[in-house]
Design an enzyme around this catalytic site. Structure first.
Site, mmCIF file in Angstrom:
data_model
loop_
_atom_site.group_PDB
_atom_site.id
_atom_site.type_symbol
_atom_site.label_atom_id
_atom_site.label_comp_id
_atom_site.label_asym_id
_atom_site.label_seq_id
_atom_site.Cartn_x
_atom_site.Cartn_y
_atom_site.Cartn_z
ATOM 1 N N ASN A 194 -3.932 4.320 -6.275
ATOM 2 C CA ASN A 194 -2.868 3.333 -6.418
ATOM 3 C C ASN A 194 -1.808 3.401 -5.321
ATOM 4 O O ASN A 194 -1.131 2.413 -5.056
ATOM 5 C CB ASN A 194 -2.194 3.506 -7.781
ATOM 6 C CG ASN A 194 -0.941 2.676 -7.920
ATOM 7 O OD1 ASN A 194 -0.992 1.449 -8.008
ATOM 8 N ND2 ASN A 194 0.214 3.333 -7.909
ATOM 9 N N SER A 196 -5.071 -4.038 5.319
ATOM 10 C CA SER A 196 -5.314 -2.800 4.565
ATOM 11 C C SER A 196 -5.964 -3.089 3.223
ATOM 12 O O SER A 196 -6.833 -2.340 2.755
ATOM 13 C CB SER A 196 -4.006 -2.025 4.373
ATOM 14 O OG SER A 196 -3.146 -2.650 3.431
ATOM 15 N N LYS A 197 -5.562 -4.187 2.582
ATOM 16 C CA LYS A 197 -6.117 -4.509 1.265
ATOM 17 C C LYS A 197 -7.516 -5.122 1.385
ATOM 18 O O LYS A 197 -8.363 -4.927 0.494
ATOM 19 C CB LYS A 197 -5.179 -5.436 0.502
ATOM 20 C CG LYS A 197 -3.857 -4.765 0.129
ATOM 21 C CD LYS A 197 -4.071 -3.479 -0.656
ATOM 22 C CE LYS A 197 -2.773 -2.843 -1.106
ATOM 23 N NZ LYS A 197 -2.989 -1.613 -1.906
ATOM 24 N N SER A 237 -5.135 -5.911 -3.848
ATOM 25 C CA SER A 237 -4.159 -7.010 -3.899
ATOM 26 C C SER A 237 -4.869 -8.328 -3.667
ATOM 27 O O SER A 237 -5.959 -8.376 -3.074
ATOM 28 C CB SER A 237 -3.091 -6.804 -2.819
ATOM 29 O OG SER A 237 -2.302 -7.972 -2.652
ATOM 30 N N ILE A 271 3.596 -9.064 -8.742
ATOM 31 C CA ILE A 271 3.884 -8.346 -9.980
ATOM 32 C C ILE A 271 5.313 -7.818 -9.880
ATOM 33 O O ILE A 271 5.746 -7.358 -8.811
ATOM 34 C CB ILE A 271 2.907 -7.165 -10.183
ATOM 35 C CG1 ILE A 271 1.451 -7.639 -10.085
ATOM 36 C CG2 ILE A 271 3.175 -6.473 -11.515
ATOM 37 C CD1 ILE A 271 1.012 -8.604 -11.156
ATOM 38 N N TYR A 328 -0.558 -5.330 6.009
ATOM 39 C CA TYR A 328 -0.789 -5.156 4.569
ATOM 40 C C TYR A 328 -2.056 -5.886 4.134
ATOM 41 O O TYR A 328 -2.892 -5.328 3.415
ATOM 42 C CB TYR A 328 0.424 -5.671 3.790
ATOM 43 C CG TYR A 328 0.338 -5.453 2.300
ATOM 44 C CD1 TYR A 328 0.540 -4.182 1.755
ATOM 45 C CD2 TYR A 328 0.058 -6.509 1.425
ATOM 46 C CE1 TYR A 328 0.465 -3.977 0.377
ATOM 47 C CE2 TYR A 328 -0.013 -6.308 0.058
ATOM 48 C CZ TYR A 328 0.191 -5.039 -0.462
ATOM 49 O OH TYR A 328 0.112 -4.831 -1.818
#
Length: 286
Positions: free
Chosen positions: A120, A187-188, A171, A217, A184
């Protein structure tokens, strides 16, 4: 058929009530005896995941950099655990290879096994191809994917022994392209491909590997990523347009899916990247 516990039970509970009680008992103990390792457990999705697994009877290992927060999460886990099990707290920087190695060593030294790994830990930073430096790129990629690769590499032999499973927290940005969060998103997307590839590699060894792909979220990660309070509130309001359900998601809506994927209820699911994003992945708003 579920038999009554005793004479008094038989006279006060119907068959349907007995069945419901039986199912609830199974649900509340589904992770009893299981050892669950959760990274990035000091806040947000990781913290709630730790308390949910504790509620369901698991021994949890929680890692992060913020000791005060981990202590608070540990206390919450003990209070909600049916057997008042205390989590193993490990202060660790996921970008430090020695720290990552110590996580596995301490987990096995304490519990002698590992059943579930929840990757996580992650960070969010903004920037485009014109503004994202190599330092930022390395920081995001190292935290969001390299550290999970390293920890999974070390954990796999133990997960094979227990026929365990992995849940990666990815994500919607791994499924769809978005501007100004370049490193980002990359990376996801890497996390999603990592999930699929590892799932194929260990499937016949009895290990399942899946990912959840949250949309927006309410965790505060965007505040840590550089937004101020006003920008964050405007960003959340924008979710009415960018998410099919017209709102941002809540942490427990992600945690419940992590619990499902880690449970025997998902025994025939592996290599899945499951959107938990209010329909964001299916939309094309600007």
């Amino acid at each position: 058929m579920v038999k009554p516990v005793g004479p008094s039970t038989a006279s006060t509970r119907s068959y349907s009530e007995e069945l419901f009680f039986f199912v609830i008992c199974i649900y509340l103990t589904m992770f009893c005896g299981k050892v669950v390792l959760i990274t990035g457990a000091s806040s947000g999705i990781g913290a709630d995941t730790a308390t949910e697994f504790s509620k369901l009877g698991a021994n949890v290992v929680i890692t992060g950099r913020n000791k005060d927060n981990l202590d608070k999460i540990s206390k919450a886990c003990v209070e909600i655990s049916p057997n008042k099990l205390k989590p193993l707290i490990l202060i660790a920087d996921m970008n430090n290879e020695n720290d990552v190695e110590k996580i596995i060593k301490a987990t096995i030294a304490t519990f002698e096994k590992l059943d579930i790994l929840v990757n996580n830990a992650g960070i969010l930073e903004t920037g485009s191809i014109e503004t994202t430096s190599l330092d930022q790129y390395d920081r995001v990629m190292n935290t969001n994917i390299r550290s999970s690769y390293h920890l999974t590499l070390l954990a796999i032999p133990y997960l094979i022994k227990t026929k365990g499973n992995i849940v990666n927290v990815s994500s919607v940005t791994g499924l769809r392209a978005f501007p100004n969060v370049l490193s980002y998103c990359m990376s996801k997307a890497a996390m999603d491909q990592f999930t699929r590839c590892v799932a194929l590699e260990v499937a016949l060894k009895g290990v399942r590997v899946n990912a959840v792909n949250p949309g927006v979220i309410r965790t505060g990660i965007h505040l840590k990523g550089g937004m101020d309070d006003k920008q964050y509130e405007e960003f959340l309001k924008k979710c009415a347009e960018t998410h099919a359900l017209g709102r941002p998601g809540e942490v427990k809506e992600v945690t419940s899916v992590i619990i499902f994927l880690a449970s025997d209820a998902a025994s025939n699911i592996t290599g899945a990247t499951l959107p938990v994003d209010g329909g964001r992945h299916a939309m094309c708003p600007r």
